[in-house]
Write a protein that holds these residues in place. Sequence first.
Motif, short mmCIF file in Angstrom:
data_model
loop_
_atom_site.label_atom_id
_atom_site.label_comp_id
_atom_site.label_asym_id
_atom_site.label_seq_id
_atom_site.Cartn_x
_atom_site.Cartn_y
_atom_site.Cartn_z
N LEU A 70 6.80 35.17 51.47
CA LEU A 70 6.94 36.78 52.23
C LEU A 70 6.00 37.60 51.27
O LEU A 70 5.29 38.05 52.04
N ALA A 71 5.90 37.11 49.84
CA ALA A 71 5.57 38.38 49.12
C ALA A 71 4.33 38.23 48.87
O ALA A 71 2.99 39.11 48.83
N ALA A 72 3.98 37.12 49.53
CA ALA A 72 2.16 36.43 49.70
C ALA A 72 1.89 36.51 50.54
O ALA A 72 0.19 36.76 50.58
N GLN A 73 1.97 37.22 51.89
CA GLN A 73 1.89 37.60 52.68
C GLN A 73 1.26 39.05 52.20
O GLN A 73 1.63 39.91 51.78
N PRO A 74 -0.91 39.55 52.61
CA PRO A 74 -0.38 41.28 52.73
C PRO A 74 -0.26 42.16 53.63
O PRO A 74 -0.31 43.35 53.16
N ASP A 75 1.02 41.66 54.64
CA ASP A 75 1.99 42.93 55.03
C ASP A 75 3.06 43.00 55.27
O ASP A 75 3.74 43.53 55.45
N PHE A 76 3.90 42.43 54.09
CA PHE A 76 4.73 42.31 53.35
C PHE A 76 4.87 42.99 52.02
O PHE A 76 4.30 42.65 51.55
N ALA A 77 6.28 42.59 51.90
CA ALA A 77 7.21 44.11 50.39
C ALA A 77 8.04 43.51 50.35
O ALA A 77 9.31 44.06 51.41
N VAL A 78 9.20 42.63 49.53
CA VAL A 78 9.79 42.12 49.32
C VAL A 78 10.62 43.31 48.32
O VAL A 78 10.25 42.84 47.16
N LEU A 79 11.74 43.64 49.06
CA LEU A 79 12.40 44.54 48.12
C LEU A 79 13.09 44.24 46.98
O LEU A 79 14.08 45.34 46.00
N GLY A 80 13.90 43.01 47.58
CA GLY A 80 14.99 42.86 46.49
C GLY A 80 15.74 41.35 47.57
O GLY A 80 15.00 40.58 48.25
N ASP A 81 16.90 41.26 46.71
CA ASP A 81 17.03 39.93 47.52
C ASP A 81 18.97 40.07 47.05
O ASP A 81 19.07 40.13 46.08
N ALA A 82 19.66 39.10 47.06
CA ALA A 82 21.12 39.31 46.94
C ALA A 82 21.39 37.27 47.25
O ALA A 82 21.29 36.21 48.02
N ALA A 83 22.58 37.39 46.06
CA ALA A 83 23.15 35.85 46.49
C ALA A 83 24.81 35.64 47.62
O ALA A 83 25.47 34.87 47.47
N ASP A 84 25.30 36.67 47.59
CA ASP A 84 25.79 36.89 48.83
C ASP A 84 26.04 37.84 49.86
O ASP A 84 25.68 38.55 49.68
N GLY A 85 27.44 37.92 50.06
CA GLY A 85 26.80 39.30 51.84
C GLY A 85 27.22 40.80 50.89
O GLY A 85 27.11 41.45 51.00
N VAL A 86 28.34 40.41 50.13
CA VAL A 86 28.00 41.82 49.40
C VAL A 86 27.02 42.32 48.86
O VAL A 86 26.78 43.22 48.91
N ALA A 87 26.61 41.74 47.99
CA ALA A 87 25.61 42.48 47.38
C ALA A 87 24.14 42.54 48.37
O ALA A 87 23.35 43.08 48.75
N ALA A 88 24.15 41.70 48.83
CA ALA A 88 23.06 42.10 50.60
C ALA A 88 23.45 42.97 50.71
O ALA A 88 22.46 44.02 51.82
N LEU A 89 24.45 43.73 51.44
CA LEU A 89 25.08 45.07 51.71
C LEU A 89 24.55 45.91 50.99
O LEU A 89 23.70 46.91 51.44
N GLU A 90 24.93 46.25 49.92
CA GLU A 90 24.25 46.65 48.26
C GLU A 90 22.75 47.02 48.35
O GLU A 90 22.43 47.48 48.63
N VAL A 91 22.65 45.85 48.45
CA VAL A 91 20.61 45.63 48.07
C VAL A 91 20.01 46.78 49.64
O VAL A 91 19.68 47.64 49.35
N CYS A 92 21.10 45.86 50.84
CA CYS A 92 19.83 47.17 51.73
C CYS A 92 21.00 48.21 51.76
O CYS A 92 20.03 49.53 52.99
N ARG A 93 21.91 48.79 51.53
CA ARG A 93 21.94 50.03 51.72
C ARG A 93 21.19 51.16 50.90
O ARG A 93 20.45 52.53 50.82
N ARG A 94 20.77 50.40 49.12
CA ARG A 94 19.78 50.41 48.22
C ARG A 94 18.42 50.95 48.73
O ARG A 94 18.30 51.57 48.83
N VAL A 95 17.96 50.19 49.63
CA VAL A 95 16.89 49.67 49.83
C VAL A 95 16.14 50.31 51.31
O VAL A 95 15.08 49.90 51.22
N LYS A 96 17.39 49.54 52.54
CA LYS A 96 16.97 50.23 53.07
C LYS A 96 15.39 49.23 54.32
O LYS A 96 13.93 49.98 54.66
N PRO A 97 15.68 47.36 53.49
CA PRO A 97 14.59 46.82 54.47
C PRO A 97 14.64 46.90 56.01
O PRO A 97 14.79 47.25 56.60
N ASP A 98 13.26 47.04 56.47
CA ASP A 98 12.99 46.12 57.58
C ASP A 98 13.78 45.64 58.19
O ASP A 98 14.22 45.22 59.23
#
Length: 233
Positions: free
Chosen positions: A22-50
């Motif tokens: 995804l990061a290789a696409q010129p119109d995409f920007a990967v802001l973070g990743d997560a290994a479980d649901g709790v971490a996913a929620l935490e990352v999304c609260r912080r970076v607010k991805p599309d």
Amino acid sequence: MPITLVVADDQAMVRQGFSALLAAQPDFAVLGDAADGVAALEVCRRVKPDVVLMDVRMPRKDGIWAAARILGSGASLGSGGPAGAQLPADGASGRTKVLMLTTFDIDDYVYEALRVGASGFLLKDAPADELVRAVRVVAAGEALLAPSITRRLIREVTDRRPRRPRSDAVDILTPREREVLDLVAEGKSNHEIATELFVAEQTVKTHVSSVLAKLSLRDRAQAVVFAYENGLK
């Protein structure tokens, strides 16, 4: 502005592979990743991805649990979902969309994902160009319901659940809007619906928008669930 992304999957190689692709696409920007649901929620609260690419099955809390909170749906999940309890509406961002990823072509959890507001799902072994296209479709506010597997999944899962009493809200739809809702529930795109009904694609878009507004639905995915749960399909 690039489409911002978070990738959530419990397998490190999958996360890294998807992130690199995804990061290789010129119109995409990967802001973070997560290994479980709790971490996913935490990352999304912080970076607010599309868009969040969310694995269905993960440790600690699964993707359905995380999706419900990220989307702020507060949906009450059935016994097939995690915990089977009412979830608080504590979404990470009003604009964030969730695209579910699964290894299984028929998975009860995918139905629950649509119920809590996910915009669709893809199999993990989908071709790279299909994944990229899916992200763009979801980021644009559309539901990813075109693949035939999605139609089969919704039909098979909902057929095993008791139908709700038919909602009175259906009566406020015009005959044409009912017809359009039926075709949306089959997973057909605006272009396919326009071809079948011999109307302009813009006319279909207008009908779909009217259906969503009248039924107080967020998107096409919820329209599909509504149609099946109310016995319209």
